[in-house]
Design a protein around this motif. Structure first.
Motif, PDB file in Angstrom:
ATOM      1  N   ALA A   1       0.807  -1.219   0.000  1.00  0.00           N
ATOM      2  CA  ALA A   1       0.000   0.000   0.000  1.00  0.00           C
ATOM      3  C   ALA A   1       0.841   1.270   0.000  1.00  0.00           C
ATOM      4  N   ASP A   2       2.131   1.132   0.308  1.00  0.00           N
ATOM      5  CA  ASP A   2       3.023   2.295   0.393  1.00  0.00           C
ATOM      6  C   ASP A   2       3.998   2.373  -0.775  1.00  0.00           C
ATOM      7  N   ALA A   3       3.686   1.647  -1.855  1.00  0.00           N
ATOM      8  CA  ALA A   3       4.623   1.568  -2.977  1.00  0.00           C
ATOM      9  C   ALA A   3       3.923   1.820  -4.307  1.00  0.00           C
ATOM     10  N   VAL A   4       4.742   2.145  -5.298  1.00  0.00           N
ATOM     11  CA  VAL A   4       4.303   2.332  -6.678  1.00  0.00           C
ATOM     12  C   VAL A   4       5.233   1.525  -7.572  1.00  0.00           C
ATOM     13  N   TYR A   5       4.676   0.938  -8.633  1.00  0.00           N
ATOM     14  CA  TYR A   5       5.513   0.255  -9.618  1.00  0.00           C
ATOM     15  C   TYR A   5       5.301   0.912 -10.976  1.00  0.00           C
ATOM     16  N   VAL A   6       6.403   1.215 -11.653  1.00  0.00           N
ATOM     17  CA  VAL A   6       6.372   1.911 -12.940  1.00  0.00           C
ATOM     18  C   VAL A   6       6.922   0.978 -14.020  1.00  0.00           C
ATOM     19  N   GLY A   7       6.143   0.764 -15.069  1.00  0.00           N
ATOM     20  CA  GLY A   7       6.596  -0.104 -16.149  1.00  0.00           C
ATOM     21  C   GLY A   7       5.962   0.259 -17.469  1.00  0.00           C
ATOM     22  N   ASP A   8       6.420  -0.411 -18.530  1.00  0.00           N
ATOM     23  CA  ASP A   8       5.953  -0.076 -19.874  1.00  0.00           C
ATOM     24  C   ASP A   8       5.181  -1.200 -20.544  1.00  0.00           C
ATOM     25  N   SER A   9       4.887  -2.278 -19.823  1.00  0.00           N
ATOM     26  CA  SER A   9       4.231  -3.419 -20.453  1.00  0.00           C
ATOM     27  C   SER A   9       2.988  -3.841 -19.675  1.00  0.00           C
ATOM     28  N   PRO A  10       2.052  -4.513 -20.336  1.00  0.00           N
ATOM     29  CA  PRO A  10       0.877  -5.013 -19.622  1.00  0.00           C
ATOM     30  C   PRO A  10       1.244  -5.999 -18.529  1.00  0.00           C
ATOM     31  N   GLU A  11       2.336  -6.738 -18.716  1.00  0.00           N
ATOM     32  CA  GLU A  11       2.791  -7.665 -17.676  1.00  0.00           C
ATOM     33  C   GLU A  11       3.171  -6.926 -16.403  1.00  0.00           C
ATOM     34  N   ASP A  12       3.725  -5.720 -16.558  1.00  0.00           N
ATOM     35  CA  ASP A  12       4.070  -4.906 -15.390  1.00  0.00           C
ATOM     36  C   ASP A  12       2.811  -4.527 -14.609  1.00  0.00           C
ATOM     37  N   VAL A  13       1.768  -4.134 -15.336  1.00  0.00           N
ATOM     38  CA  VAL A  13       0.504  -3.745 -14.707  1.00  0.00           C
ATOM     39  C   VAL A  13      -0.129  -4.933 -14.008  1.00  0.00           C
ATOM     40  N   THR A  14      -0.137  -6.079 -14.680  1.00  0.00           N
ATOM     41  CA  THR A  14      -0.730  -7.288 -14.094  1.00  0.00           C
ATOM     42  C   THR A  14       0.001  -7.689 -12.824  1.00  0.00           C
ATOM     43  N   MET A  15       1.332  -7.638 -12.840  1.00  0.00           N
ATOM     44  CA  MET A  15       2.117  -7.977 -11.662  1.00  0.00           C
ATOM     45  C   MET A  15       1.809  -7.042 -10.509  1.00  0.00           C
ATOM     46  N   ALA A  16       1.799  -5.739 -10.788  1.00  0.00           N
ATOM     47  CA  ALA A  16       1.529  -4.763  -9.731  1.00  0.00           C
ATOM     48  C   ALA A  16       0.139  -4.956  -9.146  1.00  0.00           C
ATOM     49  N   ARG A  17      -0.846  -5.168 -10.009  1.00  0.00           N
ATOM     50  CA  ARG A  17      -2.215  -5.352  -9.531  1.00  0.00           C
ATOM     51  C   ARG A  17      -2.310  -6.586  -8.644  1.00  0.00           C
ATOM     52  N   ALA A  18      -1.663  -7.671  -9.056  1.00  0.00           N
ATOM     53  CA  ALA A  18      -1.708  -8.905  -8.267  1.00  0.00           C
ATOM     54  C   ALA A  18      -1.009  -8.750  -6.927  1.00  0.00           C
ATOM     55  N   ALA A  19      -0.051  -7.821  -6.851  1.00  0.00           N
ATOM     56  CA  ALA A  19       0.662  -7.566  -5.599  1.00  0.00           C
ATOM     57  C   ALA A  19       0.006  -6.458  -4.782  1.00  0.00           C
ATOM     58  N   SER A  20      -1.124  -5.916  -5.270  1.00  0.00           N
ATOM     59  CA  SER A  20      -1.836  -4.813  -4.604  1.00  0.00           C
ATOM     60  C   SER A  20      -0.985  -3.551  -4.514  1.00  0.00           C
ATOM     61  N   VAL A  21      -0.201  -3.308  -5.571  1.00  0.00           N
ATOM     62  CA  VAL A  21       0.665  -2.131  -5.665  1.00  0.00           C
ATOM     63  C   VAL A  21       0.109  -1.194  -6.739  1.00  0.00           C
ATOM     64  N   PHE A  22       0.115   0.101  -6.468  1.00  0.00           N
ATOM     65  CA  PHE A  22      -0.326   1.108  -7.426  1.00  0.00           C
ATOM     66  C   PHE A  22       0.561   1.029  -8.669  1.00  0.00           C
ATOM     67  N   SER A  23      -0.059   0.958  -9.845  1.00  0.00           N
ATOM     68  CA  SER A  23       0.702   0.788 -11.090  1.00  0.00           C
ATOM     69  C   SER A  23       0.668   2.051 -11.930  1.00  0.00           C
ATOM     70  N   ILE A  24       1.823   2.388 -12.492  1.00  0.00           N
ATOM     71  CA  ILE A  24       1.934   3.496 -13.442  1.00  0.00           C
ATOM     72  C   ILE A  24       2.483   2.935 -14.741  1.00  0.00           C
ATOM     73  N   GLY A  25       1.758   3.147 -15.820  1.00  0.00           N
ATOM     74  CA  GLY A  25       2.217   2.720 -17.130  1.00  0.00           C
ATOM     75  C   GLY A  25       2.750   3.900 -17.916  1.00  0.00           C
ATOM     76  N   ILE A  26       3.896   3.715 -18.535  1.00  0.00           N
ATOM     77  CA  ILE A  26       4.458   4.746 -19.411  1.00  0.00           C
ATOM     78  C   ILE A  26       4.822   4.088 -20.735  1.00  0.00           C
ATOM     79  N   PRO A  27       4.593   4.756 -21.872  1.00  0.00           N
ATOM     80  CA  PRO A  27       4.922   4.157 -23.162  1.00  0.00           C
ATOM     81  C   PRO A  27       6.421   4.092 -23.366  1.00  0.00           C
ATOM     82  N   GLY A  28       6.896   2.932 -23.806  1.00  0.00           N
ATOM     83  CA  GLY A  28       8.313   2.762 -24.123  1.00  0.00           C
ATOM     84  C   GLY A  28       8.487   2.535 -25.608  1.00  0.00           C
TER      85      GLY A  28
END
Length: 213
Positions: free
Chosen positions: A157-184
């Motif tokens: 709940a105290d973290a953010v994950y930043v990535g450029d792929s849908p796999e990054d978003v899926t991982m963050a969501r499954a870990a209950s971490v706020f996800s930020i997507g940026i285009p690469g």
């Protein structure tokens, strides 16, 4: 909304902080060509995944050749000179100045990633680095991100994950971490948007501004 008590920002590497998309394309083209398999832009767009074994499989590379292909891929990559994406070093420095912990969670092989981090002089920003092979399961499974958070001593709940792929978003969501997507630079922009990150930002700089002003 971003976490109310932000303590840590964790990042993907390839395509998020490191400008490695074109390098990856060239390496794949040479690698598959050595096995008599044609690989162009259309194949790159159709088969790209942070889990390169999915690419191997999609391109019809026999499984018994995967270990050899791993070795060849790393050898070919070592001939290239990766760069940071614009604003990466400045963004990491800004977060560090704000007293936030930082971590790297990547599917990349540790030997390659560590070499890039040292050469590009950003290793010191990261309190933890979790690479492909460090955990039993890879992205999009949440295990790598949860391991990194545990080593940092920070709750999801105290973290953010930043990535450029849908796999990054899926991982963050499954870990209950706020996800930020940026285009690469990788050909997965539409898939990233379709994954519906908590925040879809236009750039790394914009993402960091959203976090710390």
């Amino acid at each position: 909304m971003k976490p109310g008590r932000l303590r840590a920002v964790l990042f993907d590497w390839d395509g998020t902080l490191a400008d490695t998309a074109e390098i990856s394309f060239r390496v794949y083209a040479t690698l598959f060509g050595s096995y008599g398999i044609g690989f162009g832009r259309a194949e790159f767009e159709r088969t790209y995944s942070p889990d390169w074994y999915r690419t191997f499989e999609a391109m019809g590379l026999a499984r018994e050749r995967w270990a050899d292909a791993d070795r060849r891929w790393l050898e070919l990559y070592a001939r290239e000179r990766s760069r940071l994406l614009p604003g990466s070093a400045e963004g990491l420095a800004r977060l560090q100045e704000r007293g936030l912990l930082q971590g790297l969670v990547t599917s990349g092989t540790r030997s390659r990633v560590e070499q890039d981090l040292e050469r590009l002089m950003v290793r010191g920003f990261f309190e933890v680095v979790v690479c492909g092979g460090d955990t039993e399961r890879r992205k999009p499974d949440p295990e790598p991100l949860l391991v990194a958070l545990d080593r940092l001593g920070v709750g999801p709940a105290d973290a953010v994950y930043v990535g450029d792929s849908p796999e990054d978003v899926t991982m963050a969501r499954a870990a209950s971490v706020f996800s930020i997507g940026i285009p690469g630079g990788f050909p997965n922009g539409k898939a990233l948007a379709a994954a519906r990150p908590d925040l879809l930002s236009e750039s790394l700089g914009a993402a960091i501004r959203a976090l710390v002003g």
